[in-house]
Enzyme design. Sequence first.
Site, PDB file in Angstrom:
ATOM      1  N   ALA A  88       0.852  -1.190   0.000  1.00  0.00           N
ATOM      2  CA  ALA A  88       0.000   0.000   0.000  1.00  0.00           C
ATOM      3  C   ALA A  88       0.885   1.236   0.000  1.00  0.00           C
ATOM      4  O   ALA A  88       1.653   1.451   0.936  1.00  0.00           O
ATOM      5  CB  ALA A  88      -0.924   0.001   1.215  1.00  0.00           C
ATOM      6  N   HIS A  96       7.767  11.482  -3.747  1.00  0.00           N
ATOM      7  CA  HIS A  96       8.142  10.105  -3.425  1.00  0.00           C
ATOM      8  C   HIS A  96       7.035   9.106  -3.769  1.00  0.00           C
ATOM      9  O   HIS A  96       7.309   7.992  -4.213  1.00  0.00           O
ATOM     10  CB  HIS A  96       8.510  10.013  -1.940  1.00  0.00           C
ATOM     11  CG  HIS A  96       9.121   8.721  -1.539  1.00  0.00           C
ATOM     12  ND1 HIS A  96      10.364   8.319  -1.977  1.00  0.00           N
ATOM     13  CD2 HIS A  96       8.658   7.734  -0.743  1.00  0.00           C
ATOM     14  CE1 HIS A  96      10.636   7.134  -1.469  1.00  0.00           C
ATOM     15  NE2 HIS A  96       9.622   6.748  -0.718  1.00  0.00           N
TER      16      HIS A  96
END
Length: 170
Positions: A88, A96
């Site tokens: 996840a 990022h």
Amino acid sequence: MTNSNNDFVGVLEADLNGQDLRIGIVQARFNEEHCVALSTACITELLALGVTQADIKLVTVPGALEIPFALQKLAATGEFDGLVALGAVIRGETYHFELVSNESAAGITRISIDSGLPIANGVLTCETDEQASVRVNLKGADCAKAVVEMANLALALTPDFDIEVNAGEE
């Protein structure tokens, strides 16, 4: 009267029978609550499809970027009919998120193509924790179905060289 192409060609139907399939799962630990829910849903569905507990191997890694490495190592063993990638990635305030999401997906796809082994990509890329919570159960189960179907397809499309080579030899 119209005919579909299925009337004229041989069709390999989706096969969701997991009996005798060996499945490897690589689960990231980052955003662990979501990742554990993904793997729980995936394993529950694999068992429902007939994969035995003994034929399921779960490996955990720190995060989504480490998933392709573990998949590559599992694929190289030759012990699995299919693999599942679970993780996840949730958007933060920096770039990022895109880097992790894109590189993880590219690595997973590359390992599947290079190894010839089906890999179900269950790495969620969500904007919020809430989105991830809503998606984990369905995505985990969907990955189980996808890997079983694709493993069976791969087996059906793989020629049995031993039979061809040894045919007629006594």
